[in-house]
Design a protein around this motif. Structure first.
Motif, short mmCIF file in Angstrom:
data_model
loop_
_atom_site.label_atom_id
_atom_site.label_comp_id
_atom_site.label_asym_id
_atom_site.label_seq_id
_atom_site.Cartn_x
_atom_site.Cartn_y
_atom_site.Cartn_z
N ARG A 72 0.69 -1.17 -0.04
CA ARG A 72 0.07 0.28 0.13
C ARG A 72 0.80 1.47 0.45
O ARG A 72 0.46 2.37 -0.37
N ALA A 73 1.78 0.86 0.75
CA ALA A 73 2.45 2.51 0.89
C ALA A 73 2.96 2.32 -1.03
O ALA A 73 3.39 3.75 -0.74
N ARG A 74 3.28 1.69 -1.18
CA ARG A 74 3.83 2.16 -2.84
C ARG A 74 2.53 3.13 -3.95
O ARG A 74 2.59 3.71 -4.44
N TRP A 75 1.42 2.75 -3.78
CA TRP A 75 0.66 3.28 -3.90
C TRP A 75 -0.08 4.28 -3.73
O TRP A 75 -0.18 5.80 -4.55
N GLU A 76 -0.45 4.95 -2.89
CA GLU A 76 -0.04 5.56 -1.47
C GLU A 76 1.03 7.09 -2.11
O GLU A 76 0.72 8.62 -1.98
N ALA A 77 2.55 6.50 -2.50
CA ALA A 77 3.37 7.13 -2.46
C ALA A 77 3.24 7.34 -3.87
O ALA A 77 2.81 8.60 -4.84
N ALA A 78 2.38 7.33 -4.24
CA ALA A 78 2.62 7.29 -6.18
C ALA A 78 1.32 8.41 -5.76
O ALA A 78 1.71 9.57 -6.93
N LEU A 79 -0.34 8.63 -5.48
CA LEU A 79 -0.33 9.48 -5.11
C LEU A 79 -0.40 10.49 -4.93
O LEU A 79 -0.33 11.81 -5.16
N ALA A 80 0.93 10.71 -3.65
CA ALA A 80 1.30 11.70 -3.53
C ALA A 80 2.27 12.86 -4.12
O ALA A 80 2.57 13.79 -3.84
N SER A 81 2.97 11.90 -4.91
CA SER A 81 3.53 12.60 -5.78
C SER A 81 2.55 12.97 -7.26
O SER A 81 3.97 13.19 -7.97
N LEU A 82 1.83 12.00 -7.36
CA LEU A 82 1.35 12.87 -9.01
C LEU A 82 1.24 14.01 -8.76
O LEU A 82 0.76 15.50 -7.94
N ASP A 83 1.25 14.51 -10.05
CA ASP A 83 0.74 16.22 -10.62
C ASP A 83 -0.35 16.60 -9.66
O ASP A 83 -1.04 15.88 -10.15
N PRO A 84 0.05 17.79 -9.03
CA PRO A 84 -0.97 18.13 -8.23
C PRO A 84 -2.39 18.70 -9.49
O PRO A 84 -3.48 18.50 -9.35
N LYS A 85 -2.13 19.31 -10.84
CA LYS A 85 -2.91 19.15 -11.88
C LYS A 85 -4.47 18.35 -12.03
O LYS A 85 -5.78 18.05 -11.60
N VAL A 86 -3.21 17.13 -11.61
CA VAL A 86 -3.80 15.30 -12.60
C VAL A 86 -4.89 15.47 -11.33
O VAL A 86 -5.79 14.15 -11.36
N ARG A 87 -3.91 15.63 -10.24
CA ARG A 87 -4.56 14.56 -8.92
C ARG A 87 -6.06 15.42 -8.72
O ARG A 87 -7.22 14.78 -8.58
N ARG A 88 -5.99 17.07 -8.42
CA ARG A 88 -7.55 17.94 -8.51
C ARG A 88 -8.46 16.97 -9.35
O ARG A 88 -10.03 16.80 -9.53
N ALA A 89 -8.30 16.92 -10.51
CA ALA A 89 -8.92 16.20 -11.98
C ALA A 89 -9.10 14.76 -11.75
O ALA A 89 -10.76 14.45 -11.28
N LEU A 90 -8.50 14.53 -11.54
CA LEU A 90 -9.10 12.52 -11.14
C LEU A 90 -9.74 12.71 -8.84
O LEU A 90 -10.66 12.48 -9.75
N GLU A 91 -9.37 13.73 -8.63
CA GLU A 91 -10.54 13.94 -7.70
C GLU A 91 -11.90 14.72 -8.20
O GLU A 91 -13.30 13.62 -7.51
N ARG A 92 -11.97 15.33 -8.64
CA ARG A 92 -13.68 16.12 -8.81
C ARG A 92 -14.12 14.77 -9.92
O ARG A 92 -15.38 14.14 -9.62
N ALA A 93 -13.38 13.66 -11.10
CA ALA A 93 -13.81 13.07 -11.73
C ALA A 93 -14.52 11.88 -11.23
O ALA A 93 -15.94 11.39 -10.81
N ALA A 94 -13.96 11.73 -9.82
CA ALA A 94 -14.31 10.39 -8.35
C ALA A 94 -15.77 11.23 -7.70
O ALA A 94 -16.51 10.12 -7.79
#
Length: 433
Positions: A72-94
């Motif tokens: 789990r630490a690996r996928w949580e790290a991937a989320l933490a390092s995601l481009d903030p713009k991409v993360r915001r878009a994915l959060e909106r989509a979710a």
């Protein structure tokens, strides 16, 4: 009927019977080699479990794994390092996916068919679901959301994600980040038919699931069909497709953009437009030709359009709807002046986009509707993925004392007529109230 880029161009009515058949038949030829290879992979996984999965990761993905599960630490790290713009878009989509699918949740029902007889039906979330996420040439974090979020909304007990490992032994960072964001419970670095077999039958590390959902290549699709004796699957899926119905109000460039958006998915994608009048059709075809010449994924786009691309004219919208129903597209875009007026005419498609501003890209990512949809004409029988796919139903019935006495003789008569005499005896035992 052919042109430099588009496979078919001209009046719909002028298509030969053979050309129309080819346009309608997107099922593809059965690849015996794929089916045989998939059968061997499934047998190998069933026999050797994790060892087979580790060996195939090395053979097929060039990844040396010590474990098939991603911490789990690996996928949580991937989320933490995601481009903030991409993360915001994915959060909106979710958020939108969750909201749309929450509204689809079913409810228990009860009906009294006769006095004292109650029949009920209750939706129960599945215990465990597997979501397949493609890797390699096609990496779609959005598809992870489309599988995991509805399952979590439905209340599925455990949601696992399988996606092929890269050379570093991990699935794509975007897939890992999406799994963390969507609330997946476990992630496995597994791809192709091996992943499907592992989820269907279970291994030492991978738990057996109740349903497998998500897109994949020909090996994944074949594997899903071969494991239906053990697990439920979503609709069999093939290459992307779009059918646009356009009238004189349409912006030709908008239609061209939609055609290319689906064509860039896959060389086998199918992209068709029916336009009212020869003039509109020719204007759209010219726009498609120009756009294809400048496409960033030009090789994929032009291959798709040359093999399964069409811009055809019809004399009126009335001429278009029978073909739409027969074609049963994955995506139907009604690019007309009054698109809602035609919605009632539509059957047999994965999802409908009303008006040229309702780009398929919006539905693919952000509206909240699910983008896992039936292709190849399977819209005649299948629907797109929804929250309903993550439930099974329990039916129950209650018969009180008086109702049992009222049922007994008629049930006994029917059972006797079918030669099921023990049934008749079981029913008639309750004749006296």
């Amino acid at each position: 009927m052919s042109t430099r880029t588009l496979k078919y161009r001209g009046p719909l009515a002028a298509l030969s019977a053979e050309d129309k058949r080819r346009l309608l038949d997107r099922s593809g030829e059965s690849d015996a080699q794929v089916a045989t290879r998939v059968r061997d992979i499934i047998a190998r996984v069933r026999k050797d479990g994790d060892r087979a999965l580790l060996d195939m990761a090395r053979e097929l993905d060039r990844a040396n794994l010590t474990s098939v599960e991603v911490p789990r630490a690996r996928w949580e790290a991937a989320l933490a390092s995601l481009d903030p713009k991409v993360r915001r878009a994915l959060e909106r989509a979710a958020r939108n996916i969750a909201k749309a699918h929450e509204a689809q949740k079913p409810h228990a029902i009860e009906v009294e068919t006769e006095p004292g007889i109650v029949v009920g039906r209750r939706p129960d979330p599945l215990g465990r679901v597997g979501v397949y996420a493609p890797g390699g040439r096609a990496v779609y974090p959005s598809s992870v959301l489309m599988g995991v979020v509805p399952a979590k909304v439905a209340g599925v007990g455990e949601v696992i994600v399988c996606s092929p490992p890269g050379p570093d032994g991990l699935p794509a960072a975007g897939v890992l980040a999406a799994a963390a964001l969507a609330g997946a419970d476990r992630v496995f670095a597994l791809g192709g038919a091996g992943a499907v077999a592992a989820m269907a039958y279970g291994t030492q590390s991978v738990p057996r699931v109740d349903r497998i959902v998500g897109p994949g290549n020909a090996y994944v699709a074949a594997a899903k069909l071969q494991v239906v004796d053990a697990v439920a699957i979503d609709a069999p899926a093939g290459p992307s497709e779009i059918l646009v119905v356009a009238d004189r109000s349409v912006d030709p460039e908008a239609v061209a953009r939609e055609m290319l958006a689906q064509a860039e998915h896959d060389p086998d994608a199918c992209c068709v437009t029916l336009a009212v009048s020869v003039t509109v059709a020719e204007t759209i075809a010219a726009a498609v030709e120009r756009a294809a010449a400048k496409a960033q994924r030009r090789e994929i786009v032009t291959t798709a359009l040359r093999e399964r691309g069409a811009v055809l004219s019809v004399d009126s919208l009335e001429e278009a709807w029978p073909f739409v129903s027969e074609f049963a597209p994955e995506h139907l875009l009604i690019a007309t002046a009054m698109p809602r007026e035609h919605l009632e005419r539509v059957r047999n498609c994965g999802t409908v986009f009303l008006g040229e501003r309702a780009s398929v890209a919006f539905g693919d990512y952000m509206t909240g509707a699910n983008h896992v949809l039936p292709t190849a004409g399977l819209g005649h029988a299948y629907s797109g993925l929804s929250v309903l796919d993550f439930y099974r139903w329990t039916t129950y019935q209650h018969v009180d004392h008086a109702a049992a006495a009222q049922l007994a003789e008629d049930v006994g008569v029917l059972a006797d007529s079918e030669g099921l005499f023990a049934h008749a005896e079981a029913a008639r035992a309750w004749r006296k109230p």
